[in-house]
Design an enzyme around this catalytic site. Structure first.
Site: not given
Ligand code: MRU
Length: 356
Positions: A202, A243
């Site tokens: 990500q 999260d």
């Molecule tokens: O891509 P994900 O949904 O598995 O990851 C969640 C996130 O985007 C992150 O953990 C993020 O840092 C927290 S949400 C702003």
């Protein structure tokens, strides 16, 4: 958020017919918008990570419940849709928070009034997310100014972030990236080290793309590099999203966050977590024991998506066929490793969360 200079939100509604989201699976190679019309569309989009990030899956999930009600206003259908959506991503608490809000707005009503109330609630969740993140950005900006003031004149503030907590993970602004955007816009010299964030990348695919769109200077690093940078004085602060945060301030976030917090502690580098208040789960205390950690497909570890020299996007296997894997999507950083939480209501140390 700006794409090629144009303002967008990560989710927009067309009346009661559909919502439009970015299908994030294709970034940074292609920017694809998709429309979701039904409960089932929304459930697939969340489960299969077309849309992601704790605040955004809350907002998108809210519309999933609205679509279910639009197609059948019965309480039985409402409950079934609620359960189906809740099961799509178990770790981020914002989804439950948003589904509860829509459900509670609809339950006392009947028929068309139920549908209208649900859609109004979903729209409110989206607008509030934008306002909350803007406030997080303002608080974080003040903090960044203080850090910059403590450095010699003319220095750049070097910030390390993990995963994607920008506008792609929210309705707009982002959480951890909101202060970075505001600092950059205010002319503060900021530079971001972006963890690639294996296994789904990500950081490499989303955070890098967002920052580039906005013109914020950044450097992409392998996940294993952060500790070395910190030991050599190349990082002034870390900031991540989350999260789920527990009542005692434990922080659940993308896998690998904990290791960055450990390295930050060992090097006396502040470790900040930016969060909207719906990310706080007041029903749990001990993050290590009480938060369910999602396990994701082995394919995220064994395969990787990229572009070929001819520009075609393709997925390739990077290991042996049928190798054993384990793929925890999140980890928990204990409150003692977190310097402060940046919320829309202000900045607090984790042990003072209840005083907010
Ligand atoms: O891509 P994900 O949904 O598995 O990851 C969640 C996130 O985007 C992150 O953990 C993020 O840092 C927290 S949400 C702003």
């Amino acid at each position: 958020m700006k794409i090629d200079g144009m303002h967008y939100r990560s989710v927009t509604a067309s009346g009661q017919d559909s919502i439009t989201i970015i299908d994030q699976r294709w970034l940074p190679f292609e920017l694809r918008f998709v429309q979701l019309h039904t409960l089932s569309d929304v459930a697939i989009a969340i489960k299969d990570m077309w849309t992601r990030g704790a605040p955004l899956i809350g907002a998108v999930g809210a519309y999933g419940l609205c679509f279910a009600l639009r197609d059948d206003t019965s309480t039985t259908n409402l409950e079934q849709a609620y359960t189906a959506l809740l099961a799509t991503r178990p770790t981020a608490i914002n989804l439950k928070w948003a589904l509860d809000a829509v459900k509670n707005s609809a339950l006392p009503l009947h028929g068309g009034a139920r549908i209208s109330a649900a859609f109004q609630c979903a729209a409110r969740i989206c607008d509030e997310d934008v306002a909350i993140n803007e406030a997080i950005g303002q608080h974080g900006l003040q903090l960044f100014r203080q850090h910059l003031d403590a450095k010699p004149t003319g220095s750049t503030l070097n910030i390390l972030t993990h995963c994607n907590a920008g506008w792609l993970a929210t309705v707009d602004w982002g959480t951890a990236l909101a202060p970075i955007y505001m600092a950059h816009d205010a002319g503060l010299p900021v530079h971001v080290y972006v963890d690639e964030t294996r296994p789904r990348n990500q950081g490499a695919s989303l955070t890098a793309w967002e920052l580039q769109q906005h013109g914020v200077p950044f450097t992409l690093i392998a996940d294993n590099t952060g500790g070395h940078l910190m030991q050599h004085g190349l990082v002034d602060l870390c900031i991540v999203g989350t999260d789920r945060v527990t009542a005692q301030g434990d922080v659940c976030n993308k896998i690998g966050t904990y290791l960055k917090a450990l390295a930050a502690k060992d090097n006396n580098i502040p470790f900040y977590v930016a969060l909207p208040s719906p990310t706080i789960d007041w029903t749990v205390m001990d993050g290590l024991r009480e938060i369910p950690i999602e396990q994701r497909s082995a394919r995220e570890i064994t395969h990787i998506l990229g572009t070929h020299t001819d520009g075609t996007t393709m997925e390739v296997c990077i290991t042996l066929p049928q190798v054993n894997t384990v793929n925890y999507a999140f980890d928990v950083t204990p409150a003692r490793l977190v310097t402060a939480l940046i919320t829309e209501r202000g900045i607090v140390s984790p042990d003072a969360l209840r005083e907010l």
